[in-house]
Write a protein that holds these residues in place. Structure first.
Motif, PDB file in Angstrom:
ATOM      1  N   GLN A  44      41.430  56.383  52.671  1.00 14.50           N
ATOM      2  CA  GLN A  44      41.516  55.512  51.508  1.00 14.50           C
ATOM      3  C   GLN A  44      40.673  54.267  51.728  1.00 14.50           C
ATOM      4  OE1 GLN A  44      45.737  54.787  50.866  1.00 14.50           O
ATOM      5  NE2 GLN A  44      45.762  56.348  49.257  1.00 14.50           N
ATOM      6  N   THR A 112      43.867  42.891  48.350  1.00 10.53           N
ATOM      7  CA  THR A 112      44.558  43.900  47.562  1.00 10.53           C
ATOM      8  C   THR A 112      43.569  44.481  46.561  1.00 10.53           C
ATOM      9  OG1 THR A 112      46.621  42.661  47.765  1.00 10.53           O
ATOM     10  CG2 THR A 112      46.513  44.354  46.055  1.00 10.53           C
ATOM     11  N   GLU A 113      43.234  45.715  46.747  1.00 10.42           N
ATOM     12  CA  GLU A 113      42.170  46.343  45.963  1.00 10.42           C
ATOM     13  C   GLU A 113      42.406  46.239  44.457  1.00 10.42           C
ATOM     14  OE1 GLU A 113      41.522  50.315  47.220  1.00 10.42           O
ATOM     15  OE2 GLU A 113      40.244  50.831  45.515  1.00 10.42           O
ATOM     16  N   SER A 114      43.642  46.403  44.039  1.00 17.96           N
ATOM     17  CA  SER A 114      43.941  46.514  42.610  1.00 17.96           C
ATOM     18  C   SER A 114      43.680  45.236  41.827  1.00 17.96           C
ATOM     19  CB  SER A 114      45.390  46.949  42.409  1.00 17.96           C
ATOM     20  OG  SER A 114      46.265  46.002  42.971  1.00 17.96           O
ATOM     21  N   ILE A 115      43.623  44.098  42.480  1.00 17.29           N
ATOM     22  CA  ILE A 115      43.434  42.851  41.741  1.00 17.29           C
ATOM     23  C   ILE A 115      41.975  42.573  41.415  1.00 17.29           C
ATOM     24  CG2 ILE A 115      45.476  41.862  42.822  1.00 17.29           C
ATOM     25  CD1 ILE A 115      43.608  40.008  44.395  1.00 17.29           C
ATOM     26  N   TYR A 116      41.074  43.246  42.076  1.00 17.97           N
ATOM     27  CA  TYR A 116      39.652  42.951  41.893  1.00 17.97           C
ATOM     28  C   TYR A 116      39.133  43.544  40.587  1.00 17.97           C
ATOM     29  CZ  TYR A 116      39.370  40.701  46.357  1.00 17.97           C
ATOM     30  OH  TYR A 116      39.549  39.814  47.375  1.00 17.97           O
ATOM     31  N   GLN A 117      38.326  42.739  39.908  1.00 19.67           N
ATOM     32  CA  GLN A 117      37.859  43.098  38.578  1.00 19.67           C
ATOM     33  C   GLN A 117      36.503  43.795  38.571  1.00 19.67           C
ATOM     34  OE1 GLN A 117      38.630  38.743  37.726  1.00 19.67           O
ATOM     35  NE2 GLN A 117      38.949  39.586  35.676  1.00 19.67           N
ATOM     36  N   TRP A 119      33.202  45.576  40.909  1.00 21.72           N
ATOM     37  CA  TRP A 119      32.861  46.260  42.154  1.00 21.72           C
ATOM     38  C   TRP A 119      31.385  46.621  42.194  1.00 21.72           C
ATOM     39  CZ3 TRP A 119      36.369  47.406  46.059  1.00 21.72           C
ATOM     40  CH2 TRP A 119      37.705  47.139  45.766  1.00 21.72           C
TER      41      TRP A 119
END
Length: 129
Positions: A44, A112-117, A119
């Protein structure tokens, strides 16, 4: 359109160094916390390091502490990841990411990967033993 473009990856021998760069366009760079993530084959994606919008706060994954250094250059809209003493365990695709400072709290950063807008597409780092 927001664009994040990583560079600096490549093939390096164990014990060597690389400096990754990520140029970000299309947003107000100084208002964003930035992160570096990596994904090895069959694993992951994981957070490696992050830096707050001011540059005053940084965080590192335990396995890279003392070897990697994150920095940002607001004038050049670039975030860097200096990687020293590389091992085969560091082999992965490396991604930079950005999140607006209002979403992470006062001058903070998080891996925390999910917070990034936003990429980037990634840059490959391969360490040969």
């Amino acid at each position: 359109e927001v664009q994040l473009v990583e560079s600096g990856g490549g093939l390096v021998q164990a014990g060597g160094s690389l400096r990754l760069s990520c140029i970000i366009d299309g947003l107000t760079f100084r208002d964003y916390a930035l992160g570096w993530f990596r994904q090895a084959p069959g694993k992951q994606r994981e957070g490696v390091s992050c830096i707050s919008y001011s540059g005053e706060r940084t965080s590192y994954q335990n396995s890279v502490k003392g070897r990697f250094t994150i920095s940002r250059d607001n004038a050049k809209k670039t975030v860097h990841l200096r990687m020293n003493s590389l091992t085969s365990e560091d082999t992965a695709m490396y991604y930079c990411a950005a999140v607006h400072r209002y979403r992470v709290g006062y001058d903070a950063c998080h891996m925390t990967e999910s917070i990034y807008q936003y990429w980037g597409q990634g840059t490959q780092v391969t360490v040969s033993s």
